[in-house]
Write a protein that holds these residues in place. Structure first.
Motif, PDB file in Angstrom:
ATOM      1  N   THR A 128       0.831  -1.207   0.000  1.00  0.00           N
ATOM      2  CA  THR A 128       0.000   0.000   0.000  1.00  0.00           C
ATOM      3  C   THR A 128       0.863   1.254   0.000  1.00  0.00           C
ATOM      4  N   GLU A 129       1.974   1.244   0.722  1.00  0.00           N
ATOM      5  CA  GLU A 129       2.870   2.395   0.732  1.00  0.00           C
ATOM      6  C   GLU A 129       3.465   2.647  -0.653  1.00  0.00           C
ATOM      7  N   VAL A 130       3.850   1.571  -1.351  1.00  0.00           N
ATOM      8  CA  VAL A 130       4.387   1.741  -2.708  1.00  0.00           C
ATOM      9  C   VAL A 130       3.316   2.297  -3.634  1.00  0.00           C
ATOM     10  N   SER A 131       2.080   1.812  -3.494  1.00  0.00           N
ATOM     11  CA  SER A 131       0.982   2.331  -4.315  1.00  0.00           C
ATOM     12  C   SER A 131       0.724   3.801  -4.028  1.00  0.00           C
ATOM     13  N   ASN A 132       0.805   4.205  -2.766  1.00  0.00           N
ATOM     14  CA  ASN A 132       0.610   5.610  -2.419  1.00  0.00           C
ATOM     15  C   ASN A 132       1.698   6.497  -3.018  1.00  0.00           C
ATOM     16  N   VAL A 133       2.935   5.981  -3.089  1.00  0.00           N
ATOM     17  CA  VAL A 133       4.007   6.752  -3.723  1.00  0.00           C
ATOM     18  C   VAL A 133       3.696   6.972  -5.199  1.00  0.00           C
ATOM     19  N   ALA A 134       3.246   5.922  -5.896  1.00  0.00           N
ATOM     20  CA  ALA A 134       2.904   6.064  -7.313  1.00  0.00           C
ATOM     21  C   ALA A 134       1.731   7.007  -7.524  1.00  0.00           C
ATOM     22  N   LYS A 135       0.786   7.006  -6.603  1.00  0.00           N
ATOM     23  CA  LYS A 135      -0.414   7.824  -6.772  1.00  0.00           C
ATOM     24  C   LYS A 135      -0.170   9.279  -6.377  1.00  0.00           C
ATOM     25  N   ASN A 136       0.487   9.507  -5.242  1.00  0.00           N
ATOM     26  CA  ASN A 136       0.620  10.861  -4.716  1.00  0.00           C
ATOM     27  C   ASN A 136       1.830  11.606  -5.257  1.00  0.00           C
ATOM     28  N   VAL A 137       2.916  10.896  -5.517  1.00  0.00           N
ATOM     29  CA  VAL A 137       4.145  11.554  -5.963  1.00  0.00           C
ATOM     30  C   VAL A 137       4.210  11.634  -7.488  1.00  0.00           C
TER      31      VAL A 137
ATOM     32  N   GLN B 275      -4.269   5.155 -12.551  1.00  0.00           N
ATOM     33  CA  GLN B 275      -4.812   3.797 -12.517  1.00  0.00           C
ATOM     34  C   GLN B 275      -3.765   2.863 -11.898  1.00  0.00           C
ATOM     35  N   ILE B 276      -4.077   2.359 -10.702  1.00  0.00           N
ATOM     36  CA  ILE B 276      -3.171   1.483  -9.959  1.00  0.00           C
ATOM     37  C   ILE B 276      -3.986   0.299  -9.449  1.00  0.00           C
ATOM     38  N   THR B 277      -3.512  -0.890  -9.708  1.00  0.00           N
ATOM     39  CA  THR B 277      -4.166  -2.119  -9.236  1.00  0.00           C
ATOM     40  C   THR B 277      -3.189  -2.864  -8.348  1.00  0.00           C
ATOM     41  N   GLU B 278      -3.607  -3.176  -7.148  1.00  0.00           N
ATOM     42  CA  GLU B 278      -2.749  -3.831  -6.147  1.00  0.00           C
ATOM     43  C   GLU B 278      -3.292  -5.222  -5.837  1.00  0.00           C
ATOM     44  N   GLN B 279      -2.459  -6.230  -5.932  1.00  0.00           N
ATOM     45  CA  GLN B 279      -2.832  -7.612  -5.646  1.00  0.00           C
ATOM     46  C   GLN B 279      -1.879  -8.152  -4.579  1.00  0.00           C
ATOM     47  N   ALA B 280      -2.355  -8.153  -3.340  1.00  0.00           N
ATOM     48  CA  ALA B 280      -1.497  -8.548  -2.220  1.00  0.00           C
ATOM     49  C   ALA B 280      -1.186 -10.036  -2.245  1.00  0.00           C
ATOM     50  N   ASN B 281      -2.132 -10.878  -2.721  1.00  0.00           N
ATOM     51  CA  ASN B 281      -1.883 -12.323  -2.728  1.00  0.00           C
ATOM     52  C   ASN B 281      -0.791 -12.719  -3.707  1.00  0.00           C
ATOM     53  N   LEU B 282      -0.622 -11.933  -4.773  1.00  0.00           N
ATOM     54  CA  LEU B 282       0.441 -12.214  -5.736  1.00  0.00           C
ATOM     55  C   LEU B 282       1.679 -11.352  -5.512  1.00  0.00           C
TER      56      LEU B 282
END
Length: 634
Positions: A273-282, A287-294
Motif C-alpha cells: 500500500t505504501e508503494v501504491s501511495n508513492v505512485a499515486k501521490n508523488v 490507474q493502480i491495481t494492487e494484488q497482495a496475494n500475488l
C-alpha cells in the motif's frame, strides 16, 4: 597471541603386492640380482639451520596475517629438512588460513557486485588448495548467479507486450534556426529539418512566433519548440508525428499510456500500500491495481512517469547496511575505610566516697540486714558490707567499670573514675565490578535504545471523592431497625477514597545509538547517553533526580572500539577524635584517632561496531524487483 595448529595423520605407504613365484627356471646366463633400496641422504647441519631460519621468518609473517608468504617459507623449510614434521604441518595451517582469507575477499567482492575480483580471488584460492570443498561451493554459487543474471533480465519486454511505442528516426545532425513564422509553419519546418513529417491538429493556433537557436540536436530542438509554441508531439511511426496544443485534455487523450506490473515478492500488505501511495501521490499515476496475494502492483501511466517511478522503487528496495553493535557496560565501585589511632577518655567522673557508700547502703537495706544477721559482717563495718554486696553481684555501679583513683582522707575522701580508652586499628576495603554485555543488530540510520536500571514510581497527583452525603434510603443508607447499620453508616460517611496517579521515572543508564555506514566501510555512531539517579532529597514529597547527559558523534572503523566514561559518585571524608587542644598539637594528631573514608564509582561503556552488510552500490541491475511493461495501442 593464540596460534591454531592442525595435526594431519601421516598415511603409511601402500604395501607393495607380493610377486607370484615364477614357474620357469632361470635361464642359463641370466643371474638374479637384488637391487638394495637407496639410503636417504642425510640432512646437512647447514640446511637444518637454514630451515630453522625460514621457519622463524614464516612465523613472523603468520603473526602479521601474511599467510601465503608464511606458507612459502614453511614449504622451503620442509624441503631443506624433510625429517622435521613441524614444517610441513605449519605449511598446511598457513595454506588453510590463506585460502580462508581469499574466500572471504571473494565474498566481499561479490556483495559489492565486482564479479571480476570474485573470480580472481576464487581462482587463486583454487591454485593454493585444489581439493578444498569450500572453494568448489563458492565457485558453484558464482556460476549460478551469473547464469541467473543472464536468463532473468530486468525488463522482460517480450513476455507480454501488446505493442511497442514507435521510435522516431530523426537525423543526428545539429541544426541552427532563425525563423519568424506562424506557429503551424514553424513547427512543420523545424521537424522537416530533421527528416520528420509533422501533422498539425486544429488546436494549434496560427499566430506568429520567433525561433532563434544554434547547434541543436533533435531532442533539444523539440523541447525548445514545444516551449515556444505551447505544443507537444505524439509519434505516429518512425518518420511522422502528430502535433497538438499542450493542454491537459489533449495529453490525457493522445499521450500513449503503458501498463507495467511490478513483482514485489516478500512485501506485506501495508508495504504494498505504501508503494501504491508513492505512485499515486508523488508520480500522479491515475490507474493502480494492487494484488497482495500475488505481491504485484499494476500501474498505467506515460513512459516517462514509469521510468521515474521504477528508479525510485529500485532505490527504495536496495538492501540497507547492517551493523552489529557490541556494547559492554562496566561499573567499578571502590570503598576504602581506615580507622587508626588512640581515643583518650572523653569524660572524667569525680565523686565523694562516703556519700557514694551511703547511697549504695541506703538503696540496699534489705541486703545489708541479711548480711549482718548471717554474721558475715559487723553492723558498723561499712567497707566489709559494701565489699560483700559488690562481690555478690547484687549491686553494681558504673563507677567501678574503669577503675577508681582515691585522694583526700576522712569525710573528704574522694574518687576519680576516668572514661574508657579506645585503641583502633581497622581497615575495610572492597572493590566491586559489574559487567553487562549486549549485542544490537541495527540497520543503517536506525535508532536503538539501551536501558540499564530500574523504574521508580513518583506520585504525580491523587484524586478523592469529596461528596459524603448520599440518598436517604431506609434500611440501606440509614439505620432502619438495626443499630449495627447505624454504626456502619457512620464509619463510611467520614471516609474518602484516595486514587493515586503514579508516573514511572527511568533510573539508571539510557543510551541511544544511531549508526551511519560510510562508503569506505566506516561507521559513524550518533550517541546520546543519560544517567539519572535519586539525589536523596525530597520536594513536596517527590524525590529530586540527578541527571547527567552526553551527546556526540564518533566515527569508527570495523571492529574499532569507543569508550564512554563517567564518574558516577565520589565521596571522601576525614574525621579526628581526641582531646581538645591535644589533638591540634603537631605530632600528637598522628596519635589521635583518624577515621578516613573514600568511596567512588566509575561507569565505563565500550561500543564496538561490526559491519554485517556493507554499503550497497550495485554494478548491475537489481534482481530483487521484476518488472513487465507493455504498451497500450491506440
Amino acid at each position: 597471541m593464540l596460534v591454531g595448529t592442525m595435526v594431519f595423520a601421516q598415511q603409511a605407504p601402500a604395501p607393495v603386492p607380493a610377486q607370484p613365484p615364477s614357474s620357469t627356471e632361470n635361464k642359463p646366463g641370466q643371474d638374479k640380482v637384488d637391487k638394495p633400496d637407496k639410503p636417504a641422504k642425510p640432512v646437512r647441519s647447514k640446511d637444518r639451520r637454514q630451515a630453522a631460519k625460514l621457519y622463524l621468518k614464516g612465523t613472523k609473517l603468520y603473526a602479521d596475517s601474511q599467510f601465503e608468504a608464511a606458507m612459502h617459507q614453511y614449504e622451503a623449510a620442509a624441503a631443506l629438512d624433510p625429517g622435521n614434521n613441524e614444517y610441513g604441518l605449519a605449511a598446511q595451517v598457513a595454506r588453510s588460513h590463506a585460502v580462508t582469507a581469499l574466500i572471504q575477499a571473494a565474498a566481499r567482492a561479490r556483495n559489492k557486485g565486482d564479479l571480476a575480483a570474485t573470480r580472481a580471488a576464487l581462482q587463486h584460492a583454487r591454485e593454493l588448495d585444489p581439493t578444498n570443498p569450500q572453494i568448489a561451493e563458492h565457485v558453484q554459487e558464482l556460476g549460478e548467479s551469473v547464469v541467473a543474471g543472464r536468463t532473468n533480465p530486468l525488463y522482460e519486454q517480450s513476455a507480454s507486450t501488446i505493442g511497442e511505442a514507435p521510435a522516431l528516426e530523426a537525423t543526428q545532425e545539429l541544426k541552427s534556426f532563425h525563423l519568424k513564422l506562424d506557429r503551424r509553419a514553424l513547427i512543420q519546418q523545424v521537424y522537416k529539418a530533421y527528416g520528420i513529417d509533422a501533422t498539425l491538429d486544429q488546436s494549434v493556433p496560427a499566430d506568429q512566433a520567433r525561433f532563434d537557436a544554434d547547434n541543436l540536436a533533435f531532442h533539444d530542438a523539440v523541447e525548445l519548440l514545444g516551449m515556444v509554441t505551447h505544443s507537444f508531439a505524439v509519434p505516429l511511426d518512425a518518420h511522422r508525428v502528430l502535433v497538438l496544443r499542450d493542454t491537459r485534455e489533449n495529453r490525457q487523450q493522445f499521450v500513449r499510456q503503458e501498463v507495467e506490473t511490478l513483482y514485489l515478492t516478500g512485501l506485506s500488505q501495508a508495504e504494498l500500500t505504501e508503494v501504491s501511495n508513492v505512485a499515486k501521490n508523488v508520480f500522479a499515476a491515475q490507474q493502480i491495481t494492487e494484488q497482495a496475494n500475488l505481491g504485484t502492483i499494476t500501474i498505467r501511466a506515460p513512459t516517462a512517469t514509469l521510468d521515474a517511478f521504477n528508479a525510485t522503487v529500485r532505490d527504495l528496495m536496495n538492501p540497507r547496511s547492517q551493523v552489529m553493535l557490541d556494547v559492554q557496560i562496566l561499573q567499578l565501585a571502590h570503598t576504602h575505610e581506615r580507622n587508626t589511632g588512640v581515643q583518650p577518655p572523653q569524660q572524667v567522673t569525680a565523686f565523694n566516697v562516703y556519700a557514694e557508700e551511703q547511697s549504695i547502703l541506703n538503696a540496699n537495706q534489705a541486703l545489708v540486714q541479711q548480711i549482718i544477721s548471717s554474721g558475715l559482717a559487723a553492723p558498723g563495718d561499712t567497707l566489709a558490707i559494701l565489699g560483700i554486696l559488690l562481690a555478690s553481684g547484687q549491686v553494681s555501679s558504673s563507677l567501678f567499670n574503669n577503675g577508681i583513683a582515691l585522694f583526700g582522707g576522712g569525710l573528704t575522701l574522694s574518687g576519680v573514675s576516668p572514661g574508657p580508652v579506645h585503641f583502633n586499628i581497622s581497615l575495610n576495603s572492597s572493590d566491586t565490578r559489574e559487567l553487562d554485555a549486549l549485542q544490537l543488530r541495527l540497520a543503517d540510520g536506525q535508532d536503538e535504545t539501551i536501558m540499564s536500571g530500574s523504574r521508580y514510581p513518583i506520585l504525580a497527583a491523587s484524586y478523592s471523592g469529596l461528596a459524603t452525603n448520599s440518598a436517604n434510603i431506609a434500611g440501606l443508607t440509614t439505620a432502619g431497625t438495626s443499630s449495627g447499620l447505624s454504626s456502619l453508616l457512620s464509619s463510611l460517611a467520614g471516609t474518602t477514597t484516595q486514587i493515586p496517579q503514579v508516573q514511572y521515572q527511568d533510573i539508571g543508564l539510557t543510551l541511544k545509538a544511531n549508526p551511519k555506514v560510510m562508503r569506505n566501510g566506516d561507521v559513524a555512531l550518533t550517541l546520546d547517553m543519560k544517567l539519572a539517579s535519586l539525589s536523596g532529597s525530597f520536594i513536596g514529597g517527590n524525590p529530586v533526580l540527578n541527571n547527567r547527559a552526553y551527546s556526540g558523534v564518533v566515527t569508527l572503523k570495523e571492529g574499532e572500539g569507543a569508550i564512554l566514561m563517567s564518574e558516577l559518585d565520589k565521596d571522601e571524608s576525614l574525621a579526628l577524635s581526641g582531646t581538645p587542644g591535644l589533638s591540634q598539637i603537631p605530632g600528637m594528631n598522628n596519635v589521635t584517632e583518624k577515621d578516613a573514608k573514600r568511596d567512588y564509582a566509575t561507569l565505563l561503556i565500550v561500543l564496538r561496531p561490526h559491519l554485517l552488510r556493507g554499503p550497497y552500490y550495485p554494478t548491475e541491475p537489481d534482481r530483487m524487483i521484476r518488472m513487465e511493461r507493455s504498451t497500450i495501442p491506440r
